[in-house]
Design a protein around this motif. Structure first.
Motif, PDB file in Angstrom:
ATOM      1  N   SER A  50       0.839  -1.188   0.000  1.00 52.90           N
ATOM      2  CA  SER A  50       0.000   0.000   0.000  1.00 52.90           C
ATOM      3  C   SER A  50       0.878   1.242   0.000  1.00 52.90           C
ATOM      4  O   SER A  50       1.685   1.437   0.915  1.00 52.90           O
ATOM      5  N   ASN A  93     -13.137   0.503   9.046  1.00 50.09           N
ATOM      6  CA  ASN A  93     -13.031  -0.370   7.876  1.00 50.09           C
ATOM      7  C   ASN A  93     -13.504   0.377   6.635  1.00 50.09           C
ATOM      8  O   ASN A  93     -14.572   0.981   6.625  1.00 50.09           O
ATOM      9  N   ARG A  94     -12.682   0.314   5.574  1.00 51.42           N
ATOM     10  CA  ARG A  94     -13.049   0.943   4.304  1.00 51.42           C
ATOM     11  C   ARG A  94     -12.952  -0.035   3.135  1.00 51.42           C
ATOM     12  O   ARG A  94     -12.986   0.384   1.985  1.00 51.42           O
ATOM     13  N   SER A  95     -12.794  -1.321   3.417  1.00 46.41           N
ATOM     14  CA  SER A  95     -12.630  -2.275   2.325  1.00 46.41           C
ATOM     15  C   SER A  95     -13.677  -3.386   2.406  1.00 46.41           C
ATOM     16  O   SER A  95     -14.473  -3.445   3.339  1.00 46.41           O
ATOM     17  N   GLU A  96     -13.614  -4.261   1.437  1.00 44.30           N
ATOM     18  CA  GLU A  96     -14.542  -5.392   1.334  1.00 44.30           C
ATOM     19  C   GLU A  96     -14.460  -6.269   2.576  1.00 44.30           C
ATOM     20  O   GLU A  96     -13.397  -6.490   3.116  1.00 44.30           O
ATOM     21  N   ARG A 120     -11.753 -10.468  -1.967  1.00 44.98           N
ATOM     22  CA  ARG A 120     -11.305  -9.103  -2.227  1.00 44.98           C
ATOM     23  C   ARG A 120     -11.176  -8.860  -3.732  1.00 44.98           C
ATOM     24  O   ARG A 120     -11.612  -7.842  -4.250  1.00 44.98           O
ATOM     25  N   CYS A 124     -13.072  -6.256  -6.159  1.00 37.01           N
ATOM     26  CA  CYS A 124     -12.301  -5.314  -6.972  1.00 37.01           C
ATOM     27  C   CYS A 124     -12.644  -5.435  -8.455  1.00 37.01           C
ATOM     28  O   CYS A 124     -12.603  -4.443  -9.176  1.00 37.01           O
ATOM     29  N   TYR A 129     -10.163  -0.449  -8.172  1.00 42.68           N
ATOM     30  CA  TYR A 129      -9.450   0.734  -7.727  1.00 42.68           C
ATOM     31  C   TYR A 129      -8.894   1.437  -8.964  1.00 42.68           C
ATOM     32  O   TYR A 129      -8.734   0.839 -10.031  1.00 42.68           O
TER      33      TYR A 129
END
Length: 136
Positions: A50, A93-96, A120, A124, A129
Motif C-alpha cells: 500500500s 473499515n473501508r474495504s470489502e 477481495r 475489486c 481501484y
C-alpha cells in the motif's frame, strides 16, 4: 474466534520498486496492481503493498499491519468483546468484508478480517481501484 493468519499489509514509499523487489527477487506472484497498491501471493500468503501517504518512513509505515482471519458468525461478538475490554480501534473499515482494526498493548496495528484474497479480488473486479490490473 480468530482462526488463522489472513494477510500482511506493508506501507511502501515506492510501489514500483517494492513490486519489483517482492515479485522479481522474492518470487511473489502478482494478483492485481493499481495506482496505489498491489496484491501478491506466495503460497498461501496474501501480501498487500500500500503506497504510503508521505515520503518519509515514519509517515509511510502507518498502514503496515497484520490481519487475522475470523468467521462472519464470530465477528461482531469478537469486536464487541475487544471494545468492551478497552482495546483501541486505529481506523475504520473501508474495504470489502467486515474488518476490525485494533492495537495490541504495545501499539502494534492488527486487523480481524472476514474474507480472503479471492473475495477481495471479486469485489475489486466489480468496483476496481483506480488503474487496477488483474493477473490471472
Amino acid at each position: 474466534m480468530l482462526n488463522g493468519f489472513n494477510h500482511l499489509t506493508l506501507a511502501v514509499t515506492d510501489l514500483s520498486r517494492s513490486l519489483d523487489f517482492y515479485s522479481r527477487l522474492l518470487n511473489f506472484r502478482p494478483a492485481a496492481t493499481w495506482d496505489a497498491g498491489a496484491y501478491l501471493t506466495l503460497g498461501e500468503l496474501w501480501l498487500c503493498l500500500s503506497l504510503g501517504k508521505g515520503s518519509d518512513a515514519q509517515d509511510s509505515s502507518t498502514y503496515t499491519h497484520y490481519a487475522f482471519s475470523i468467521q462472519q458468525s464470530d465477528f461482531h461478538a469478537f469486536k464487541q468483546r475487544l471494545k468492551n475490554s478497552g482495546v483501541t480501534e486505529w481506523q475504520p473499515n473501508r474495504s470489502e468484508g467486515d474488518s476490525f482494526y485494533f492495537l495490541d498493548p504495545d501499539g502494534h496495528p492488527l486487523e480481524a478480517h472476514v474474507g480472503s484474497l479471492s473475495s477481495r479480488l471479486a469485489e475489486c473486479r466489480a468496483k476496481p481501484y483506480k488503474g487496477m490490473q488483474f493477473f490471472d
